[in-house]
Design an enzyme around this catalytic site. Structure first.
Site, PDB file in Angstrom:
ATOM      1  N   ARG A 257       0.860  -1.183   0.000  1.00  0.00           N
ATOM      2  CA  ARG A 257       0.000   0.000   0.000  1.00  0.00           C
ATOM      3  C   ARG A 257       0.892   1.227   0.000  1.00  0.00           C
ATOM      4  O   ARG A 257       2.099   1.144   0.205  1.00  0.00           O
ATOM      5  CB  ARG A 257      -0.991  -0.005   1.167  1.00  0.00           C
ATOM      6  CG  ARG A 257      -0.670  -0.841   2.362  1.00  0.00           C
ATOM      7  CD  ARG A 257       0.463  -0.310   3.177  1.00  0.00           C
ATOM      8  NE  ARG A 257       0.257   1.090   3.497  1.00  0.00           N
ATOM      9  CZ  ARG A 257       1.230   1.952   3.650  1.00  0.00           C
ATOM     10  NH1 ARG A 257       2.488   1.577   3.502  1.00  0.00           N
ATOM     11  NH2 ARG A 257       0.977   3.194   3.951  1.00  0.00           N
TER      12      ARG A 257
ATOM     13  N   GLN B 188      -2.437   2.259  10.222  1.00  0.00           N
ATOM     14  CA  GLN B 188      -1.185   2.276   9.460  1.00  0.00           C
ATOM     15  C   GLN B 188      -0.120   3.170  10.071  1.00  0.00           C
ATOM     16  O   GLN B 188       1.067   2.975   9.835  1.00  0.00           O
ATOM     17  CB  GLN B 188      -1.478   2.687   8.011  1.00  0.00           C
ATOM     18  CG  GLN B 188      -2.240   1.614   7.268  1.00  0.00           C
ATOM     19  CD  GLN B 188      -2.910   2.144   6.016  1.00  0.00           C
ATOM     20  OE1 GLN B 188      -3.463   3.249   6.001  1.00  0.00           O
ATOM     21  NE2 GLN B 188      -2.860   1.371   4.960  1.00  0.00           N
TER      22      GLN B 188
ATOM     23  N   ASP C 225      -2.065  10.500  -2.027  1.00  0.00           N
ATOM     24  CA  ASP C 225      -2.310   9.461  -3.028  1.00  0.00           C
ATOM     25  C   ASP C 225      -2.647  10.051  -4.390  1.00  0.00           C
ATOM     26  O   ASP C 225      -2.531   9.372  -5.399  1.00  0.00           O
ATOM     27  CB  ASP C 225      -3.447   8.553  -2.561  1.00  0.00           C
ATOM     28  CG  ASP C 225      -3.018   7.686  -1.394  1.00  0.00           C
ATOM     29  OD1 ASP C 225      -2.643   6.528  -1.626  1.00  0.00           O
ATOM     30  OD2 ASP C 225      -3.038   8.177  -0.249  1.00  0.00           O
TER      31      ASP C 225
ATOM     32  N   ASN D 138      -5.721  12.288   0.306  1.00  0.00           N
ATOM     33  CA  ASN D 138      -4.867  11.449   1.143  1.00  0.00           C
ATOM     34  C   ASN D 138      -5.735  10.662   2.128  1.00  0.00           C
ATOM     35  O   ASN D 138      -6.953  10.820   2.164  1.00  0.00           O
ATOM     36  CB  ASN D 138      -3.836  12.322   1.886  1.00  0.00           C
ATOM     37  CG  ASN D 138      -2.731  11.503   2.508  1.00  0.00           C
ATOM     38  OD1 ASN D 138      -2.138  10.637   1.867  1.00  0.00           O
ATOM     39  ND2 ASN D 138      -2.424  11.769   3.766  1.00  0.00           N
ATOM     40  N   LYS D 139      -5.089   9.841   2.910  1.00  0.00           N
ATOM     41  CA  LYS D 139      -5.766   8.986   3.897  1.00  0.00           C
ATOM     42  C   LYS D 139      -6.823   9.774   4.677  1.00  0.00           C
ATOM     43  O   LYS D 139      -6.579  10.919   5.085  1.00  0.00           O
ATOM     44  CB  LYS D 139      -4.718   8.415   4.850  1.00  0.00           C
ATOM     45  CG  LYS D 139      -5.260   7.713   6.077  1.00  0.00           C
ATOM     46  CD  LYS D 139      -5.821   6.341   5.756  1.00  0.00           C
ATOM     47  CE  LYS D 139      -6.218   5.641   7.063  1.00  0.00           C
ATOM     48  NZ  LYS D 139      -6.583   4.245   6.857  1.00  0.00           N
TER      49      LYS D 139
END
Length: 358
Positions: free
Chosen positions: A53, A201, A242, A252-253
């Site tokens: 990932r 994460q 991302d 992003n996350k």
């Protein structure tokens, strides 16, 4: 970067077995397992279930997936079919589509007999470029950290979100690369690591990375960053991305947007680190970015170590409760202090990006 004192990349081609090997990130931090990818289907599955990932690493895995496809069948129709399946494996990270299209363009003029070797060379080149880009991102970001340290002359507290470390790339990382380089050059660093639900994460990967490199860090719940900023305990934020639009909007996350809002309210600089492969030059409106919605079990269930030392999956929500698992959010460019790229640091704007990437 290192695990137990030994240097690793996150993905590589095993010349002896003629397959691809990865660090299975779903087993970290409790177990360190190297996994073989023998087919393009293995690569697609590794991307889907997040054994790999992080936008750059997903792109590299897709590139190697096409290498494995060409090993099995050096046919252009098969190449096209595998390319579509890879692109559809995860929709949000732009590096995936970028890497697949780059591989297809490289292979389009090849004779079938040369497809495998050409694909392998190009996949290796994508990985080598990513390492170089991330190292340069680190140097450009280090200069920012150095300036803050020279003005404050104390340990620099950096808050990051999710994992944009070397485990999300091939080596060095994006958001962590400036941290690693500052640490190596003797600047005292402490990192606030967002736990980053779902999948944890930050806790499972970022803190794990930093521990292996000997960098002081503290895991915090995702909602803790705001009060730390209010207490003047955060000197800067650095996150990855991302997909970044040409206007500077950052995808992003999930939770990145809330951190950017808190940073803006408390006048804490908020930086986004990215290689140029993460820039989407085509989508103009962030509403058009495909936001991945993943299995709700990533929220309702969590992996942990039981009393016997075994990894076990635990249900933490009521059986009858529903949950929603959006994987990403959008941070508008106006909340981003600067973008840190391999070509330099720029404003999060069309003009800023064009000044570096003409």
């Amino acid at each position: 970067m290192k695990i137990e004192g030994k240097e690793f990349n996150t993905i590589w081609f095993n010349e002896t077995n003629q397959n691809v090997q990865i660090i299975d990130q779903t087993k970290l931090p409790h177990k360190f397992i190297i996994k073989d990818l023998n087919t393009v289907e293995d690569a697609i599955n590794a991307i889907k279930v997040m054994e790999v990932r992080g936008a750059p690493l997903i792109g590299a895995t897709a590139a190697y997936g096409l290498v494995l496809a060409m090993k099995k069948n050096n046919d252009f129709e098969y190449l096209e079919r595998c390319s579509k399946n890879l692109i559809n494996s995860r929709p949000t990270a732009i590096n995936l589509e970028w890497a697949v299209n780059r591989m297809k363009n490289k292979l389009s003029s090849c004779k079938p007999v040369n497809l495998f070797n050409t694909a392998l060379d190009e996949a290796k080149k994508i990985c080598e470029e990513d390492i170089s880009f991330c190292q340069q991102i680190g140097q450009n970001g280090f200069e920012i950290i150095e300036q803050i340290y020279n003005s404050k002359n104390k340990t620099i507290n950096i808050l990051t979100h999710c994992n944009a470390g070397w485990l999300a790339t091939i080596n060095w990382g994006t958001a962590t690369s400036p941290i690693y380089q500052a640490h190596k050059k003797g600047i005292p660093i402490h990192v606030w690591v967002d736990e980053t639900r779902p999948r944890n994460q930050g806790a499972n990967l970022t803190s794990y990375e930093l521990n292996e490199e000997g960098i002081p860090n503290t895991i915090i719940a995702d909602n803790t960053g705001g009060i730390l900023m209010q207490r003047d305990q955060v000197d800067m934020c650095i996150v990855g991305t991302d997909r970044t639009l040409s206007n500077g909007d950052v995808c992003n996350k999930i939770g990145t947007y809330l951190k950017a809002l808190a940073a803006h309210d408390n006048k804490v600089p908020f930086y986004v680190a990215l290689p140029s492969s993460t820039i989407d030059w085509n989508i103009k409106d962030s509403k058009d970015i495909p936001i991945e919605e993943r299995d709700s079990k990533e929220l309702s269930n969590i992996d942990g170590v039981n009393s016997k030392g075994e990894i076990e999956n635990f249900l933490i929500y009521p059986n009858k409760s529903k949950s929603m698992n959006l994987a990403f959010d959008i941070t508008p460019a106006k909340y981003v202090t600067k973008l840190i790229t391999e070509k330099g640091v720029c404003d999060a704007s069309t003009e800023g990006l064009k000044s570096l990437f003409k």
